[in-house]
Design a protein around this motif. Structure first.
Motif, PDB file in Angstrom:
ATOM      1  N   PHE A 156      16.461  24.038  10.627  1.00 36.31           N
ATOM      2  CA  PHE A 156      15.480  25.050  11.031  1.00 36.31           C
ATOM      3  C   PHE A 156      15.959  26.444  10.645  1.00 36.31           C
ATOM      4  O   PHE A 156      15.200  27.264  10.129  1.00 36.31           O
ATOM      5  CB  PHE A 156      15.224  24.986  12.539  1.00 36.31           C
ATOM      6  N   GLU A 157      17.258  26.702  10.910  1.00 34.44           N
ATOM      7  CA  GLU A 157      17.806  28.036  10.625  1.00 34.44           C
ATOM      8  C   GLU A 157      17.976  28.263   9.129  1.00 34.44           C
ATOM      9  O   GLU A 157      17.810  29.389   8.645  1.00 34.44           O
ATOM     10  CB  GLU A 157      19.138  28.209  11.348  1.00 34.44           C
ATOM     11  N   ASN A 158      18.310  27.212   8.375  1.00 40.00           N
ATOM     12  CA  ASN A 158      18.429  27.354   6.921  1.00 40.00           C
ATOM     13  C   ASN A 158      17.091  27.729   6.292  1.00 40.00           C
ATOM     14  O   ASN A 158      17.034  28.485   5.319  1.00 40.00           O
ATOM     15  CB  ASN A 158      18.940  26.058   6.294  1.00 40.00           C
ATOM     16  N   VAL A 159      16.020  27.181   6.861  1.00 39.17           N
ATOM     17  CA  VAL A 159      14.692  27.410   6.285  1.00 39.17           C
ATOM     18  C   VAL A 159      14.108  28.738   6.761  1.00 39.17           C
ATOM     19  O   VAL A 159      13.631  29.545   5.948  1.00 39.17           O
ATOM     20  CB  VAL A 159      13.737  26.248   6.639  1.00 39.17           C
ATOM     21  N   PHE A 160      14.138  28.990   8.060  1.00 43.67           N
ATOM     22  CA  PHE A 160      13.444  30.156   8.609  1.00 43.67           C
ATOM     23  C   PHE A 160      14.366  31.251   9.141  1.00 43.67           C
ATOM     24  O   PHE A 160      13.885  32.322   9.522  1.00 43.67           O
ATOM     25  CB  PHE A 160      12.502  29.712   9.744  1.00 43.67           C
ATOM     26  N   MET A 212      12.766  29.313  -0.402  1.00 41.65           N
ATOM     27  CA  MET A 212      13.342  30.463   0.300  1.00 41.65           C
ATOM     28  C   MET A 212      12.218  31.209   1.014  1.00 41.65           C
ATOM     29  O   MET A 212      11.573  32.088   0.443  1.00 41.65           O
ATOM     30  CB  MET A 212      14.071  31.373  -0.689  1.00 41.65           C
ATOM     31  N   SER A 213      11.989  30.823   2.261  1.00 40.77           N
ATOM     32  CA  SER A 213      10.864  31.400   2.997  1.00 40.77           C
ATOM     33  C   SER A 213      11.275  32.514   3.947  1.00 40.77           C
ATOM     34  O   SER A 213      10.431  33.135   4.574  1.00 40.77           O
ATOM     35  CB  SER A 213      10.144  30.297   3.787  1.00 40.77           C
ATOM     36  N   ASN A 214      12.568  32.762   4.071  1.00 35.82           N
ATOM     37  CA  ASN A 214      13.037  33.786   5.008  1.00 35.82           C
ATOM     38  C   ASN A 214      13.815  34.886   4.288  1.00 35.82           C
ATOM     39  O   ASN A 214      14.844  35.357   4.760  1.00 35.82           O
ATOM     40  CB  ASN A 214      13.910  33.158   6.102  1.00 35.82           C
ATOM     41  N   VAL A 215      13.324  35.271   3.114  1.00 32.26           N
ATOM     42  CA  VAL A 215      13.993  36.311   2.322  1.00 32.26           C
ATOM     43  C   VAL A 215      13.836  37.660   3.025  1.00 32.26           C
ATOM     44  O   VAL A 215      12.725  38.065   3.360  1.00 32.26           O
ATOM     45  CB  VAL A 215      13.390  36.384   0.894  1.00 32.26           C
ATOM     46  N   PRO A 216      14.932  38.387   3.272  1.00 31.53           N
ATOM     47  CA  PRO A 216      14.858  39.684   3.952  1.00 31.53           C
ATOM     48  C   PRO A 216      13.995  40.684   3.174  1.00 31.53           C
ATOM     49  O   PRO A 216      13.931  40.635   1.939  1.00 31.53           O
ATOM     50  CB  PRO A 216      16.326  40.146   3.994  1.00 31.53           C
ATOM     51  N   ASP A 217      13.363  41.599   3.906  1.00 32.10           N
ATOM     52  CA  ASP A 217      12.483  42.591   3.286  1.00 32.10           C
ATOM     53  C   ASP A 217      13.208  43.436   2.243  1.00 32.10           C
ATOM     54  O   ASP A 217      12.612  43.834   1.238  1.00 32.10           O
ATOM     55  CB  ASP A 217      11.869  43.500   4.360  1.00 32.10           C
ATOM     56  N   GLY A 253       2.880  28.828   7.952  1.00 28.79           N
ATOM     57  CA  GLY A 253       3.050  29.197   6.549  1.00 28.79           C
ATOM     58  C   GLY A 253       1.995  28.577   5.655  1.00 28.79           C
ATOM     59  O   GLY A 253       1.477  29.226   4.742  1.00 28.79           O
ATOM     60  N   LEU A 254       1.668  27.314   5.949  1.00 31.99           N
ATOM     61  CA  LEU A 254       0.640  26.640   5.156  1.00 31.99           C
ATOM     62  C   LEU A 254      -0.720  27.289   5.353  1.00 31.99           C
ATOM     63  O   LEU A 254      -1.500  27.437   4.400  1.00 31.99           O
ATOM     64  CB  LEU A 254       0.576  25.158   5.535  1.00 31.99           C
ATOM     65  N   LYS A 255      -1.012  27.681   6.593  1.00 33.21           N
ATOM     66  CA  LYS A 255      -2.294  28.342   6.862  1.00 33.21           C
ATOM     67  C   LYS A 255      -2.399  29.635   6.067  1.00 33.21           C
ATOM     68  O   LYS A 255      -3.460  29.948   5.509  1.00 33.21           O
ATOM     69  CB  LYS A 255      -2.427  28.625   8.357  1.00 33.21           C
ATOM     70  N   ALA A 256      -1.300  30.409   6.036  1.00 30.43           N
ATOM     71  CA  ALA A 256      -1.305  31.663   5.273  1.00 30.43           C
ATOM     72  C   ALA A 256      -1.481  31.389   3.781  1.00 30.43           C
ATOM     73  O   ALA A 256      -2.238  32.089   3.087  1.00 30.43           O
ATOM     74  CB  ALA A 256      -0.001  32.425   5.523  1.00 30.43           C
ATOM     75  N   GLN A 257      -0.793  30.354   3.297  1.00 30.55           N
ATOM     76  CA  GLN A 257      -0.918  29.990   1.882  1.00 30.55           C
ATOM     77  C   GLN A 257      -2.326  29.503   1.574  1.00 30.55           C
ATOM     78  O   GLN A 257      -2.936  29.894   0.567  1.00 30.55           O
ATOM     79  CB  GLN A 257       0.099  28.910   1.550  1.00 30.55           C
ATOM     80  N   PHE A 258      -2.845  28.658   2.442  1.00 38.61           N
ATOM     81  CA  PHE A 258      -4.191  28.122   2.229  1.00 38.61           C
ATOM     82  C   PHE A 258      -5.247  29.226   2.312  1.00 38.61           C
ATOM     83  O   PHE A 258      -6.275  29.162   1.642  1.00 38.61           O
ATOM     84  CB  PHE A 258      -4.497  27.031   3.248  1.00 38.61           C
ATOM     85  N   ALA A 264       6.756  38.581  -5.394  1.00 33.64           N
ATOM     86  CA  ALA A 264       8.167  38.258  -5.166  1.00 33.64           C
ATOM     87  C   ALA A 264       8.311  37.181  -4.093  1.00 33.64           C
ATOM     88  O   ALA A 264       9.068  36.222  -4.258  1.00 33.64           O
ATOM     89  CB  ALA A 264       8.929  39.519  -4.767  1.00 33.64           C
ATOM     90  N   ARG A 265       7.576  37.332  -3.009  1.00 34.17           N
ATOM     91  CA  ARG A 265       7.650  36.361  -1.907  1.00 34.17           C
ATOM     92  C   ARG A 265       7.215  34.968  -2.382  1.00 34.17           C
ATOM     93  O   ARG A 265       7.833  33.951  -2.033  1.00 34.17           O
ATOM     94  CB  ARG A 265       6.775  36.831  -0.747  1.00 34.17           C
ATOM     95  N   ALA A 266       6.169  34.926  -3.200  1.00 33.21           N
ATOM     96  CA  ALA A 266       5.678  33.639  -3.719  1.00 33.21           C
ATOM     97  C   ALA A 266       6.708  32.998  -4.643  1.00 33.21           C
ATOM     98  O   ALA A 266       6.893  31.774  -4.629  1.00 33.21           O
ATOM     99  CB  ALA A 266       4.361  33.850  -4.458  1.00 33.21           C
ATOM    100  N   GLN A 267       7.387  33.811  -5.448  1.00 34.41           N
ATOM    101  CA  GLN A 267       8.385  33.269  -6.363  1.00 34.41           C
ATOM    102  C   GLN A 267       9.586  32.712  -5.602  1.00 34.41           C
ATOM    103  O   GLN A 267      10.118  31.650  -5.946  1.00 34.41           O
ATOM    104  CB  GLN A 267       8.822  34.347  -7.358  1.00 34.41           C
ATOM    105  N   PHE A 268      10.018  33.418  -4.560  1.00 39.15           N
ATOM    106  CA  PHE A 268      11.123  32.915  -3.738  1.00 39.15           C
ATOM    107  C   PHE A 268      10.711  31.633  -3.020  1.00 39.15           C
ATOM    108  O   PHE A 268      11.508  30.700  -2.877  1.00 39.15           O
ATOM    109  CB  PHE A 268      11.561  33.969  -2.716  1.00 39.15           C
ATOM    110  N   ALA A 269       9.449  31.583  -2.573  1.00 35.99           N
ATOM    111  CA  ALA A 269       8.967  30.416  -1.838  1.00 35.99           C
ATOM    112  C   ALA A 269       8.987  29.161  -2.702  1.00 35.99           C
ATOM    113  O   ALA A 269       9.146  28.047  -2.195  1.00 35.99           O
ATOM    114  CB  ALA A 269       7.557  30.673  -1.310  1.00 35.99           C
TER     115      ALA A 269
END
Length: 453
Positions: free
Chosen positions: A270-274, A394-399, A293-298, A385-390
């Protein structure tokens, strides 16, 4: 200077610019003086070259540059001041005779101007457009959980090879002679990595079934990968051109067997992902976070489909538009000289279709008051950038990382242009969802993707 503009029809115009000597002479004199200061002419000290000599050397080119600049500036100013809906760039009129700039002024220049067609489009609550809400199904969440577990997995050591487990082997590879002995001076590779499940030929793949640590397998790389010289050259550590010289058998003594193990679905995952700050403690919370996350993507996917439907609806509502096709073909050919007339003919219809939507989109943006600011473009860069990391899980990339990545993107002119278009589309989408009547429909991701395809 005199500028006149006349419309030959609703979408074709002719601009005539008459240039007098007084219009450019001051710039010519100024530039010639600058040339004189910098001119390095044998026999004269810097800055002491006679002006008559400078004029003979540079006068014609300086005059041409001054007139070209004057034409460009004057034309653009006239277009802006008179709000001409010009498409593309102006082109010299086909009847324009060559202008002799060595002769006395005035000089007359004629330009063909492509004009956007006049039309109106306005959307409101009387205009209904489908909007698809994509259902986040449990099986999709299951797939995401499995994907995260795989991405965060590790390899354990094993005693025997199991093809079903997709084991990875490490061993010593030696080339054999015709009698099956190690070939003197042949290829030898220590700790060669091999994943038998990727071998293309079944009889070669089966040679590794049930193999254990220390076992020696006799096999043939050429037969195992009959159409993949790149794979063989990488395995044998030789140049691709030399693969054909090594078609015999090799021995492979297994020194290590590694078995991939997916990560356990626990707090560490959980912590590795988020990230630890997300506060995900249980698998239920983990699944809920994935669903968010899926809802936001969808939602982004739904918006994309919505705009496709808006475009189709608006284009049908506007109907056919008269375009200056002959002139637009000339402009397209001018911009595609390296590709030729065949390229223009092949792609012209598609270009006209995109131009029509561009014009409609401009009117809709004006109706909705859409304006793109610097922050909108930066936010668009961060979204990319966020989409490329995802894509790499990598869904928890710092701002701060997203900001730095976005800043690098904004340094490239072509990228900025694309981001501006993206920002316009995003703001227009949000605005139009409040303007038109949304005909909401539920759809599974399979149904939705089928509609897009």
């Amino acid at each position: 200077m005199n500028i006149s503009f006349e419309t030959q029809d609703k979408v074709n115009g002719l601009m005539t610019i008459t240039v007098e000597e007084a219009d450019y002479q001051a710039d010519v004199e100024k530039n010639l003086k600058s040339y004189r200061k910098r001119a390095n002419v044998p026999g004269f000290r810097p800055g002491q070259v006679p002006m008559s000599h400078v004029k003979r050397m540079f006068g014609a080119s300086v005059k041409m540059d001054a007139i070209n600049k004057l034409l460009g500036d004057s034309l653009q100013k006239y277009v802006a001041d008179n709000k001409l809906p010009m498409l593309g760039q102006p082109l010299a009129n086909e009847s324009q005779e060559a202008v002799d700039l060595e002769g006395p002024a005035p000089y007359v220049f004629k330009f063909d101007i492509a004009l956007a067609p006049e039309f109106s489009i306005e959307l409101g609550q009387k205009d209904a457009v489908d909007y698809y809400d994509i259902t986040v199904e449990d099986k999709i969440i299951d797939e995401q959980v499995d994907m995260y577990a795989s991405r965060n997995g590790h390899y354990d050591k094993a005693e025997a090879y199991d093809a079903e487990q997709r084991d990875m082997l490490k061993g010593d590879l030696r080339e054999l002679d015709a009698e099956g002995n190690t070939l003197e001076g042949g290829i030898e590779v220590e700790a060669a990595v091999l994943m038998p499940q990727y071998i293309k030929v079944d009889d070669q793949k089966k040679l590794f079934d049930g193999a254990k640590l220390g076992d020696i397998i006799t096999w043939n790389p050429r037969q195992a990968y009959p159409d993949n010289d790149t794979e063989i050259s990488s395995l044998l550590k030789i140049d691709k051109e030399k693969v054909a010289e090594h078609t015999g058998n090799f021995s492979y003594q297994i020194t290590e067997i590694s078995r991939f193990v997916k990560a356990e679905v626990n707090k560490e995952l959980f912590e590795n992902v988020f990230g630890s700050e997300a506060g995900v403690e249980t698998e239920e919370q983990f699944r809920e976070k994935i669903a968010e996350g899926l809802k936001a993507q969808f939602a982004m996917d739904s918006d994309y489909k919505f705009m496709l439907d808006v475009r189709k609806y608006a284009e049908e509502k506007v109907g056919e538009l008269q375009m200056p096709e002959a002139l637009l073909k000339r402009i397209m050919l001018q911009n595609s000289q390296d590709k030729g007339a065949d390229y223009v003919e092949k792609n012209f219809e598609g270009s006209i279709k995109e131009l029509k939507w561009h014009l409609i989109r401009e009117k809709l943006a004006e109706q909705c008051g859409v304006r793109v600011e610097d922050d909108d473009v930066k936010n668009a860069a961060k979204e990319v950038a966020r989409a490329q990391f995802a894509q790499y899980g990598m869904s928890n990339v710092p701002d701060e990382y997203l900001d730095n990545y976005a800043q690098e993107m904004l340094k490239k002119r072509d990228t900025v242009d694309n981001l501006v278009e993206r920002a316009i589309d995003r703001k227009l989408t949000i605005a139009l969802k409040d303007v038109v009547k949304l005909n909401r429909k539920a759809a599974t991701i399979e149904e939705f993707n089928k509609m897009l395809s």
